[in-house]
Design a protein around this motif. Structure first.
Motif, short mmCIF file in Angstrom:
data_model
loop_
_atom_site.label_atom_id
_atom_site.label_comp_id
_atom_site.label_asym_id
_atom_site.label_seq_id
_atom_site.Cartn_x
_atom_site.Cartn_y
_atom_site.Cartn_z
N ILE A 62 34.57 -15.18 63.95
CA ILE A 62 33.43 -15.97 64.21
C ILE A 62 32.32 -15.60 63.01
O ILE A 62 31.68 -16.38 62.48
CB ILE A 62 32.83 -15.58 65.74
CG1 ILE A 62 33.73 -16.23 66.59
CG2 ILE A 62 31.46 -16.05 65.70
CD1 ILE A 62 33.52 -15.72 68.03
N THR A 63 32.45 -14.52 62.86
CA THR A 63 31.45 -13.96 61.52
C THR A 63 31.77 -14.71 60.12
O THR A 63 30.80 -15.06 59.64
CB THR A 63 31.27 -12.38 61.68
OG1 THR A 63 31.11 -11.70 62.79
CG2 THR A 63 30.43 -11.84 60.39
N ARG A 64 32.84 -14.49 60.01
CA ARG A 64 33.35 -15.28 58.62
C ARG A 64 33.10 -16.84 58.56
O ARG A 64 32.55 -17.24 57.73
CB ARG A 64 35.10 -15.07 58.52
CG ARG A 64 35.39 -13.51 57.76
CD ARG A 64 36.87 -13.73 57.41
NE ARG A 64 37.81 -14.08 58.57
CZ ARG A 64 38.18 -13.23 59.46
NH1 ARG A 64 37.82 -11.56 59.40
NH2 ARG A 64 39.22 -13.33 60.23
N ASP A 65 33.29 -17.44 59.89
CA ASP A 65 32.86 -18.84 59.97
C ASP A 65 31.46 -19.07 59.72
O ASP A 65 30.93 -19.91 59.06
CB ASP A 65 33.63 -19.36 61.26
CG ASP A 65 35.13 -19.58 61.46
OD1 ASP A 65 35.72 -19.40 60.20
OD2 ASP A 65 35.59 -19.68 62.40
N TYR B 208 29.43 -15.84 74.85
CA TYR B 208 29.79 -16.38 73.78
C TYR B 208 31.43 -16.35 73.31
O TYR B 208 32.01 -17.17 73.19
CB TYR B 208 28.74 -16.29 72.68
CG TYR B 208 29.03 -17.18 71.51
CD1 TYR B 208 28.77 -18.41 71.53
CD2 TYR B 208 29.74 -16.44 70.39
CE1 TYR B 208 29.27 -19.25 70.29
CE2 TYR B 208 29.98 -17.13 69.28
CZ TYR B 208 29.87 -18.50 68.90
OH TYR B 208 30.10 -19.38 67.98
N VAL B 209 31.42 -14.76 73.21
CA VAL B 209 32.92 -14.62 72.94
C VAL B 209 33.69 -14.80 73.69
O VAL B 209 34.91 -15.45 73.55
CB VAL B 209 32.82 -12.95 72.60
CG1 VAL B 209 34.29 -12.29 72.49
CG2 VAL B 209 31.99 -12.62 71.41
N GLY B 210 33.34 -14.66 75.17
CA GLY B 210 34.36 -14.94 76.22
C GLY B 210 34.62 -16.49 76.29
O GLY B 210 35.86 -16.85 76.79
N GLN B 211 34.00 -17.29 75.84
CA GLN B 211 34.45 -18.91 75.59
C GLN B 211 35.13 -19.28 74.39
O GLN B 211 35.34 -20.55 74.40
CB GLN B 211 33.08 -19.51 75.84
CG GLN B 211 32.35 -19.09 77.12
CD GLN B 211 33.04 -19.45 78.27
OE1 GLN B 211 33.74 -20.68 78.37
NE2 GLN B 211 33.14 -18.63 79.41
N ASP B 212 35.05 -18.13 73.31
CA ASP B 212 35.62 -18.56 72.15
C ASP B 212 37.13 -17.71 71.99
O ASP B 212 37.00 -16.49 72.09
CB ASP B 212 34.91 -18.24 71.03
CG ASP B 212 35.18 -19.20 69.83
OD1 ASP B 212 36.29 -19.00 69.42
OD2 ASP B 212 34.12 -19.35 69.14
N GLY C 238 27.61 -8.37 70.95
CA GLY C 238 26.80 -7.77 71.99
C GLY C 238 27.90 -7.41 73.23
O GLY C 238 27.49 -6.43 73.96
N GLY C 239 28.94 -8.03 73.36
CA GLY C 239 29.79 -7.65 74.44
C GLY C 239 29.60 -8.44 75.51
O GLY C 239 28.42 -9.02 75.91
N ALA C 240 30.30 -7.90 76.86
CA ALA C 240 29.96 -8.56 77.98
C ALA C 240 28.57 -8.43 78.73
O ALA C 240 28.04 -9.44 79.29
CB ALA C 240 31.11 -8.29 79.03
#
Length: 121
Positions: free
Chosen positions: A50-53, A39-43, A31-33
């Motif tokens: 993330i998708t593979r995991d 979520y992405v900003g914290q990882d 989704g982006g910022a």
């Protein structure tokens, strides 16, 4: 006497719940910022990682649900950068060995860390 639960139906419900939860993580990450980039900003992992995991976690949860002896709801599966950590309880050592084996057999798994406890120990 109460009716026994329909095990295949319960398995499908559990699997659908896991898939929805995992796919939700994917869409938040994509989704982006503006649409949930927190979520992405914290990882530090990439969206692809993330998708593979998430795919590894989902596949392993599906395999655990299909094993009649393992109580999948008592096992927590966390995957980060291809490293799977299993925590929770299993009924016996053979179930622990199978759970670890299921994880190792999934493509993309680099390492399996087990904190599984045998119920009798």
């Amino acid at each position: 006497m109460p009716a026994e639960p329909n095990v295949p139906t319960l398995r499908m419900i559990l699997l659908a719940t896991m898939l929805c939860g995992t796919s939700g993580c994917f869409w938040v990450a994509v989704g982006g910022a503006g649409a949930g980039g927190y979520y992405v900003g914290q990882d530090e992992r990439s969206v692809a990682q993330i998708t593979r995991d998430a795919a590894i976690t989902t596949e392993l949860n599906g395999r655990l649900v299909q094993d009649r002896e393992i109580r999948a709801l008592q096992i927590d599966v966390d995957t980060r950068n291809g490293v799977v950590r299993l925590t929770g309880r299993v009924p016996n050592a053979a179930a622990r060995t199978r759970a670890i084996g299921y994880a190792r057999a999934i493509q993309g798994v680099r390492e399996v860390l087990s904190d599984l406890q045998v119920a009798a120990e």
